[in-house]
Scaffold this motif. Structure first.
Motif, PDB file in Angstrom:
ATOM      1  N   ILE A   1       0.860  -1.186   0.000  1.00 44.45           N
ATOM      2  CA  ILE A   1       0.000   0.000   0.000  1.00 44.45           C
ATOM      3  C   ILE A   1       0.899   1.239   0.000  1.00 44.45           C
ATOM      4  CG2 ILE A   1      -1.856   1.229   1.164  1.00 44.45           C
ATOM      5  CD1 ILE A   1      -2.501  -1.310   2.690  1.00 44.45           C
ATOM      6  N   GLU A   2       0.709   2.087  -0.986  1.00 39.98           N
ATOM      7  CA  GLU A   2       1.470   3.334  -1.073  1.00 39.98           C
ATOM      8  C   GLU A   2       0.775   4.420  -0.254  1.00 39.98           C
ATOM      9  OE1 GLU A   2       3.186   6.483  -4.412  1.00 39.98           O
ATOM     10  OE2 GLU A   2       1.838   4.886  -5.028  1.00 39.98           O
ATOM     11  N   GLY A   3       1.556   5.208   0.477  1.00 38.43           N
ATOM     12  CA  GLY A   3       1.016   6.353   1.211  1.00 38.43           C
ATOM     13  C   GLY A   3       0.580   6.080   2.635  1.00 38.43           C
ATOM     14  N   CYS A   4       0.812   4.875   3.154  1.00 40.98           N
ATOM     15  CA  CYS A   4       0.493   4.587   4.559  1.00 40.98           C
ATOM     16  C   CYS A   4       1.448   5.359   5.458  1.00 40.98           C
ATOM     17  CB  CYS A   4       0.642   3.107   4.867  1.00 40.98           C
ATOM     18  SG  CYS A   4      -0.660   2.108   4.174  1.00 40.98           S
ATOM     19  N   THR A   5       0.946   5.810   6.584  1.00 43.16           N
ATOM     20  CA  THR A   5       1.788   6.498   7.559  1.00 43.16           C
ATOM     21  C   THR A   5       2.136   5.531   8.680  1.00 43.16           C
ATOM     22  OG1 THR A   5       0.718   8.598   7.051  1.00 43.16           O
ATOM     23  CG2 THR A   5       1.960   8.482   9.102  1.00 43.16           C
TER      24      THR A   5
ATOM     25  N   ARG B   1       4.415   1.834  15.029  1.00 44.66           N
ATOM     26  CA  ARG B   1       3.048   1.383  14.815  1.00 44.66           C
ATOM     27  C   ARG B   1       2.456   2.001  13.551  1.00 44.66           C
ATOM     28  NH1 ARG B   1      -1.341   4.353  16.174  1.00 44.66           N
ATOM     29  NH2 ARG B   1      -0.939   6.429  16.949  1.00 44.66           N
ATOM     30  N   LEU B   2       1.382   1.380  13.097  1.00 44.37           N
ATOM     31  CA  LEU B   2       0.639   1.895  11.960  1.00 44.37           C
ATOM     32  C   LEU B   2      -0.172   3.107  12.415  1.00 44.37           C
ATOM     33  CD1 LEU B   2      -0.708  -1.485  10.548  1.00 44.37           C
ATOM     34  CD2 LEU B   2       1.043  -0.041   9.518  1.00 44.37           C
ATOM     35  N   VAL B   3      -0.275   4.121  11.546  1.00 48.96           N
ATOM     36  CA  VAL B   3      -1.055   5.313  11.868  1.00 48.96           C
ATOM     37  C   VAL B   3      -2.270   5.423  10.963  1.00 48.96           C
ATOM     38  CG1 VAL B   3      -1.028   7.834  12.014  1.00 48.96           C
ATOM     39  CG2 VAL B   3       0.967   6.528  12.748  1.00 48.96           C
ATOM     40  N   SER B   4      -2.059   5.363   9.641  1.00 44.97           N
ATOM     41  CA  SER B   4      -3.185   5.525   8.730  1.00 44.97           C
ATOM     42  C   SER B   4      -2.882   4.900   7.365  1.00 44.97           C
ATOM     43  CB  SER B   4      -3.527   7.002   8.541  1.00 44.97           C
ATOM     44  OG  SER B   4      -2.456   7.666   7.904  1.00 44.97           O
ATOM     45  N   SER B   5      -3.983   4.594   6.657  1.00 42.96           N
ATOM     46  CA  SER B   5      -3.888   4.058   5.300  1.00 42.96           C
ATOM     47  C   SER B   5      -4.786   4.878   4.393  1.00 42.96           C
ATOM     48  CB  SER B   5      -4.329   2.595   5.274  1.00 42.96           C
ATOM     49  OG  SER B   5      -4.453   2.145   3.933  1.00 42.96           O
ATOM     50  N   PRO B   6      -4.264   5.331   3.242  1.00 40.64           N
ATOM     51  CA  PRO B   6      -5.091   6.098   2.317  1.00 40.64           C
ATOM     52  C   PRO B   6      -5.961   5.213   1.424  1.00 40.64           C
ATOM     53  CG  PRO B   6      -2.900   5.912   1.428  1.00 40.64           C
ATOM     54  CD  PRO B   6      -2.882   5.246   2.779  1.00 40.64           C
ATOM     55  N   ASP B   7      -5.764   3.900   1.471  1.00 39.19           N
ATOM     56  CA  ASP B   7      -6.504   2.972   0.622  1.00 39.19           C
ATOM     57  C   ASP B   7      -7.969   2.936   1.070  1.00 39.19           C
ATOM     58  OD1 ASP B   7      -7.631   0.562  -0.512  1.00 39.19           O
ATOM     59  OD2 ASP B   7      -5.579  -0.063  -0.960  1.00 39.19           O
ATOM     60  N   PRO B   8      -8.908   3.241   0.186  1.00 37.75           N
ATOM     61  CA  PRO B   8     -10.320   3.269   0.595  1.00 37.75           C
ATOM     62  C   PRO B   8     -10.891   1.881   0.919  1.00 37.75           C
ATOM     63  CG  PRO B   8     -10.126   3.658  -1.757  1.00 37.75           C
ATOM     64  CD  PRO B   8      -8.728   3.605  -1.206  1.00 37.75           C
ATOM     65  N   ILE B   9     -10.257   0.841   0.423  1.00 42.12           N
ATOM     66  CA  ILE B   9     -10.757  -0.517   0.654  1.00 42.12           C
ATOM     67  C   ILE B   9      -9.981  -1.202   1.776  1.00 42.12           C
ATOM     68  CG2 ILE B   9     -11.008  -2.793  -0.392  1.00 42.12           C
ATOM     69  CD1 ILE B   9     -11.349  -1.277  -3.076  1.00 42.12           C
ATOM     70  N   CYS B  10      -8.692  -0.990   1.838  1.00 43.18           N
ATOM     71  CA  CYS B  10      -7.832  -1.698   2.784  1.00 43.18           C
ATOM     72  C   CYS B  10      -7.279  -0.705   3.810  1.00 43.18           C
ATOM     73  CB  CYS B  10      -6.697  -2.381   2.023  1.00 43.18           C
ATOM     74  SG  CYS B  10      -5.923  -3.718   2.926  1.00 43.18           S
ATOM     75  N   ASN B  11      -8.091  -0.401   4.846  1.00 46.16           N
ATOM     76  CA  ASN B  11      -7.698   0.641   5.790  1.00 46.16           C
ATOM     77  C   ASN B  11      -7.943   0.290   7.259  1.00 46.16           C
ATOM     78  OD1 ASN B  11     -10.450   0.781   5.888  1.00 46.16           O
ATOM     79  ND2 ASN B  11     -10.588   2.750   4.851  1.00 46.16           N
ATOM     80  N   ILE B  12      -8.131  -0.988   7.558  1.00 42.52           N
ATOM     81  CA  ILE B  12      -8.303  -1.440   8.938  1.00 42.52           C
ATOM     82  C   ILE B  12      -6.975  -2.042   9.405  1.00 42.52           C
ATOM     83  CG2 ILE B  12      -9.582  -2.941  10.496  1.00 42.52           C
ATOM     84  CD1 ILE B  12     -11.333  -0.821   9.174  1.00 42.52           C
ATOM     85  N   PRO B  13      -6.298  -1.407  10.391  1.00 42.21           N
ATOM     86  CA  PRO B  13      -5.008  -1.948  10.840  1.00 42.21           C
ATOM     87  C   PRO B  13      -5.188  -3.271  11.574  1.00 42.21           C
ATOM     88  CG  PRO B  13      -5.672  -0.121  12.239  1.00 42.21           C
ATOM     89  CD  PRO B  13      -6.684  -0.213  11.141  1.00 42.21           C
ATOM     90  N   THR B  14      -4.277  -4.191  11.341  1.00 46.08           N
ATOM     91  CA  THR B  14      -4.300  -5.475  12.050  1.00 46.08           C
ATOM     92  C   THR B  14      -3.135  -5.501  13.036  1.00 46.08           C
ATOM     93  OG1 THR B  14      -2.829  -6.657  10.557  1.00 46.08           O
ATOM     94  CG2 THR B  14      -5.155  -6.592   9.936  1.00 46.08           C
TER      95      THR B  14
END
Length: 179
Positions: A61-65, A112-125
């Motif tokens: 995923i590109e653009g994840c923080t 840790r994961l902060v955010s995902s710009p992907d509209p479909i894949c944006n729930i952190p596991t």
């Protein structure tokens, strides 16, 4: 009388020099060139796919923080940094090992994961600790003034794959809370 005054001035100067030297004794000898690199990868894994696609079908995923937070001995934040993933889903945060004369201790840092710009894949596991945060352990690479920690991969998933919290601790319909 003049000897006493000079003795006092020299004593005060010596104490001041000792205090200054004590404050800087942890400073690196090479001018602060030591850095800590924290890197890894962030992928999307869709649980709605079949087993083979789920296991091998993750995509970057590109653009994840992704953030790195370091604490001092008194549990105060001494460093916070973040980076966004590139097209390959990779991130890298570079931390100076000494900030304001204080040494950053990698074991007191977590990523840790902060955010995902992907509209479909944006729930952190929490695979590999991405959601709750993972502490830096042993470095993956140590070379001269460089220390590198490679983490992950961390995963995001789709909303359909998010598991609900089934703990009875919080807010249950069957229980009444007294306030």
């Amino acid at each position: 009388m003049m000897k006493i005054v000079w003795s006092m001035v020299l004593l005060i100067a010596a104490i001041t020099l000792m205090n200054v030297a004590e404050c800087w004794e942890d400073a690196p000898a090479n001018g602060g060139g030591e850095v800590i690199h924290v890197g890894g990868k962030v992928l999307c894994q869709d649980c709605t796919e079949g087993w083979n696609e789920w296991v091998t079908g993750q995509r970057p995923i590109e653009g994840c923080t992704v953030s790195v937070t370091c604490m001092d001995d008194r549990k105060r934040i001494i460093y916070y940094g973040r980076d966004q993933t590139d097209k390959a889903g990779e991130f890298e945060v570079t931390i100076k090992k000494y900030i304001h004369g204080k040494q950053i201790k990698p074991e007191a840092c977590f990523t840790r994961l902060v955010s995902s710009p992907d509209p479909i894949c944006n729930i952190p596991t929490d695979f590999a600790g991405g959601k709750s945060g993972v502490k830096l352990g042993r470095p993956t690479m140590v070379y001269r003034d460089t220390i590198k920690h490679v983490l992950g991969p961390f995963y995001y998933t789709t909303p359909m794959c998010d598991e609900p919290d089934t703990n009875d601790d919080d807010n249950s319909y069957g229980k009444q809370k007294n306030y």
